[in-house]
Design a protein around this motif. Structure first.
Motif, short mmCIF file in Angstrom:
data_model
loop_
_atom_site.label_atom_id
_atom_site.label_comp_id
_atom_site.label_asym_id
_atom_site.label_seq_id
_atom_site.Cartn_x
_atom_site.Cartn_y
_atom_site.Cartn_z
N UNK A 176 -35.12 44.64 27.90
CA UNK A 176 -35.98 44.21 26.87
C UNK A 176 -35.76 44.87 25.62
N UNK A 177 -35.66 45.98 25.53
CA UNK A 177 -35.62 46.72 24.27
C UNK A 177 -34.17 46.35 23.59
N UNK A 178 -33.08 46.06 24.46
CA UNK A 178 -31.87 46.13 24.10
C UNK A 178 -31.75 44.49 23.44
N UNK A 179 -32.52 43.64 23.98
CA UNK A 179 -32.63 42.29 23.51
C UNK A 179 -33.25 42.34 22.27
N UNK A 180 -34.36 42.87 22.26
CA UNK A 180 -34.84 43.14 20.98
C UNK A 180 -34.07 43.58 19.81
N UNK A 181 -33.28 44.75 20.06
CA UNK A 181 -32.21 45.06 18.92
C UNK A 181 -31.31 44.23 18.56
N UNK A 182 -30.90 43.26 19.63
CA UNK A 182 -29.89 42.20 19.23
C UNK A 182 -30.67 41.29 18.31
N UNK A 183 -31.92 41.00 18.62
CA UNK A 183 -32.51 40.28 17.88
C UNK A 183 -32.77 40.43 16.42
N UNK A 184 -32.87 41.70 16.39
CA UNK A 184 -33.20 42.78 14.83
C UNK A 184 -31.78 42.49 14.11
N UNK A 185 -30.78 43.06 14.94
CA UNK A 185 -29.38 42.91 14.45
C UNK A 185 -28.93 41.71 13.83
N UNK A 186 -29.22 40.45 14.50
CA UNK A 186 -28.68 39.25 14.07
C UNK A 186 -29.94 38.80 12.82
N UNK A 220 -35.30 39.25 13.23
CA UNK A 220 -36.68 39.73 13.29
C UNK A 220 -37.52 39.40 12.15
N UNK A 221 -38.69 39.60 12.27
CA UNK A 221 -39.73 39.04 11.38
C UNK A 221 -40.86 40.27 11.29
N UNK A 222 -40.16 41.58 10.73
CA UNK A 222 -41.07 42.67 10.62
C UNK A 222 -41.81 42.80 11.91
N UNK A 223 -43.11 42.79 12.14
CA UNK A 223 -43.77 43.10 13.35
C UNK A 223 -44.15 41.85 14.03
N UNK A 224 -44.04 40.89 13.57
CA UNK A 224 -44.23 39.27 14.07
C UNK A 224 -43.03 39.07 15.09
N UNK A 225 -43.23 37.98 15.86
CA UNK A 225 -42.41 37.69 16.95
C UNK A 225 -42.67 38.30 17.95
N UNK A 226 -42.05 37.80 19.13
CA UNK A 226 -42.44 37.84 20.71
C UNK A 226 -41.17 38.02 21.40
N UNK A 227 -41.16 38.74 22.35
CA UNK A 227 -39.99 38.89 23.29
C UNK A 227 -40.72 39.50 24.64
N UNK A 228 -40.27 38.84 25.79
CA UNK A 228 -40.84 39.28 27.14
C UNK A 228 -39.87 39.09 28.24
#
Length: 99
Positions: free
Chosen positions: A11-21, A24-32
């Motif tokens: 889950x953390x790796x997926x979040x890093x990919x989202x951010x790297x691409x 990301x929307x600062x602290x908004x957004x959702x992943x689960x």
């Protein structure tokens, strides 16, 4: 390393990919991620935490009813209808990793 810890790392790796691409929307957004073997539980990025700030310590475990089971941070509540759909069906909103 436990299987739950490995899933949190996924889950953390997926979040890093989202951010790297740049998605990301600062602290908004959702992943689960659903908890395997526990269809009424899921791991969730907590409210007010950036995708690149996620850690095993701040990920929240929630029930389908929105109850926080494990975690110190606030969980998102506006994504709960997503989890009431059958696993594996996919949805059109948010970033959802189906396991």
């Amino acid at each position: 390393m436990s299987s739950h810890h490995q899933l949190l790392q996924t889950l953390i790796a997926a979040g890093c990919i989202i951010e790297a691409q740049g998605l990301g929307d600062l602290t908004r957004g959702h992943i689960s991620l659903r908890v395997p073997g526990e269809p009424d539980r899921f791991f969730m990025k907590p409210h007010s935490v950036g995708f690149d700030e996620m850690s095993p310590e701040n990920i929240v475990t929630c029930s389908l009813d929105g109850e926080k089971i494990i975690g110190l941070r606030v969980q998102w509540s506006d994504y709960l209808p997503v989890y009431r759909t059958p696993a594996g069906t996919g949805v059109g909103a948010g970033f959802v990793i189906w396991q």
